[in-house]
Design an enzyme around this catalytic site. Structure first.
Site, PDB file in Angstrom:
ATOM      1  N   GLN A  92       0.838  -1.192   0.000  1.00 45.64           N
ATOM      2  CA  GLN A  92       0.000   0.000   0.000  1.00 45.64           C
ATOM      3  C   GLN A  92       0.877   1.248   0.000  1.00 45.64           C
ATOM      4  OE1 GLN A  92      -3.653  -0.917   2.796  1.00 45.64           O
ATOM      5  NE2 GLN A  92      -1.849  -1.935   3.600  1.00 45.64           N
ATOM      6  N   VAL A  94       3.743   3.921  -1.523  1.00 48.46           N
ATOM      7  CA  VAL A  94       3.984   4.489  -2.856  1.00 48.46           C
ATOM      8  C   VAL A  94       5.443   4.933  -3.004  1.00 48.46           C
ATOM      9  CG1 VAL A  94       1.590   5.226  -3.148  1.00 48.46           C
ATOM     10  CG2 VAL A  94       3.226   6.810  -2.132  1.00 48.46           C
ATOM     11  N   HIS A 110      -1.460   1.211  -4.449  1.00 50.54           N
ATOM     12  CA  HIS A 110      -1.792   2.640  -4.492  1.00 50.54           C
ATOM     13  C   HIS A 110      -0.874   3.407  -5.438  1.00 50.54           C
ATOM     14  CE1 HIS A 110      -3.853   2.255  -0.293  1.00 50.54           C
ATOM     15  NE2 HIS A 110      -4.499   1.647  -1.255  1.00 50.54           N
ATOM     16  N   CYS A 118      -0.864   8.964 -17.637  1.00 45.97           N
ATOM     17  CA  CYS A 118      -1.657   9.807 -18.528  1.00 45.97           C
ATOM     18  C   CYS A 118      -3.129   9.434 -18.394  1.00 45.97           C
ATOM     19  CB  CYS A 118      -1.209   9.636 -19.980  1.00 45.97           C
ATOM     20  SG  CYS A 118      -2.320  10.501 -21.122  1.00 45.97           S
ATOM     21  N   CYS A 144       0.788  14.771 -22.019  1.00 50.45           N
ATOM     22  CA  CYS A 144       1.337  13.488 -22.464  1.00 50.45           C
ATOM     23  C   CYS A 144       1.958  13.656 -23.848  1.00 50.45           C
ATOM     24  CB  CYS A 144       0.217  12.447 -22.518  1.00 50.45           C
ATOM     25  SG  CYS A 144       0.704  10.884 -23.269  1.00 50.45           S
ATOM     26  N   GLY A 184       3.287  -4.472   8.821  1.00 52.40           N
ATOM     27  CA  GLY A 184       3.350  -3.018   8.955  1.00 52.40           C
ATOM     28  C   GLY A 184       2.160  -2.280   8.384  1.00 52.40           C
ATOM     29  N   ASN A 210       2.380  -6.233  13.155  1.00 54.12           N
ATOM     30  CA  ASN A 210       2.127  -4.791  13.148  1.00 54.12           C
ATOM     31  C   ASN A 210       2.125  -4.258  14.571  1.00 54.12           C
ATOM     32  OD1 ASN A 210       1.261  -2.363  11.605  1.00 54.12           O
ATOM     33  ND2 ASN A 210      -0.529  -2.497  12.942  1.00 54.12           N
ATOM     34  N   ILE A 211       2.615  -3.051  14.736  1.00 51.76           N
ATOM     35  CA  ILE A 211       2.535  -2.417  16.047  1.00 51.76           C
ATOM     36  C   ILE A 211       1.131  -1.835  16.188  1.00 51.76           C
ATOM     37  CG2 ILE A 211       3.443  -0.587  17.527  1.00 51.76           C
ATOM     38  CD1 ILE A 211       6.103  -0.873  15.991  1.00 51.76           C
TER      39      ILE A 211
HETATM   40 ZN   LIG Z   1      -1.437   9.922 -23.179  1.00 53.08          ZN
END
Ligand SMILES: [Zn+2]
Length: 238
Positions: A92, A94, A110, A118, A144, A184, A210-211
């Site tokens: 999840q 980025v 994500h 584009c 683009c 996490g 996970n915490i």
């Molecule tokens: Zn395009």
């Protein structure tokens, strides 16, 4: 089965803020990672057994993994994949943490902040490329270069929906898996949580690392409340 326990790191878990200077974690990393409770050996053994049983692990990661990635002995997921243990990895995040680690079987749920998309033709390009084009232009985002469409960062924000094709693809990888590890993430966003619901439907065992509590605690065999780096560095992938 014997576990090599990193007592040096475990002992740091409950340390008072004023004593952080003794930590081996780089300055600036620990400050925004929430303090975890001390991991007990029993929880580690359970998690090791979970890993040993799994042959096609489906892993879903979140922000908790990225904020602590400066921990020196963190075993990169690229290594795990090479050992043939991880069937598919969904993140999840980025920040391209996993793709930089060399992970191939990866879905960035994500998107990735290092890419632009584009909205006209769906073409994807590296952000650095766009910045080069930026440099020679008037203020404003250039269109683009293939179709003249509007470009946006390839990141799904809260409220956006994840591409249906991507969701379907990840569901297919999940069905091929025999165990699910959450690392996490508190799974508060539905885009990731839905895969835990699907795992429960298909009776695929789930472990959570996970915490703090997660939205999927009721769907899991067990949850280990600890930093991913501390735990994954002592778990044997085979
Ligand atoms: Zn395009």
């Amino acid at each position: 089965m014997r576990l090599r326990l990193p007592w040096r790191h475990l002992a740091l878990c409950g340390v008072a803020p004023g004593r952080r200077a003794t930590s081996s974690v780089p300055a600036g990393v620990q400050s925004f990672v929430p303090a975890s409770s001390t991991i007990d050996a029993h929880a580690l053994e359970r998690l090791q057994a979970f890993f040993s049983r799994a042959t096609r692990l489906f892993v879903i990661t979140g922000a908790g993994l990225s904020t602590e990635s400066g921990i020196p002995d963190y075993r990169s997921d690229g290594q795990w994949e090479k050992q043939g243990k991880v069937h598919w990895l969904v993140t999840q995040n980025v920040d391209a943490l996993h793709s930089k680690a060399g992970h191939q079987g990866l879905t960035e749920l994500h998107g990735c902040a290092h890419r632009v998309l584009c909205l006209g033709c769906g073409a994807m390009s590296a952000r650095e490329e766009l910045q080069k084009r930026f440099a020679g232009l008037n203020p404003g985002v250039p269109p683009c270069k293939d179709c003249g469409g509007i470009l946006k960062q390839d990141v799904t924000f809260f409220g956006d929906t994840v591409n249906r094709g991507t969701v379907q693809f990840v569901h297919e990888r999940l069905v091929e898996s025999d165990a699910v590890l959450v690392a996490g993430s508190s799974l508060q966003v539905y885009s990731g949580y839905r895969f835990l619901l699907a795992a429960a439907d298909q009776k695929i065992p789930v472990a959570i690392l996970n915490i703090g509590p997660t939205s999927a605690d009721h769907l899991t065999e067990f949850r280990v409340s600890a930093r991913c780096g501390e735990v994954l560095s002592v778990i044997q992938p085979h």
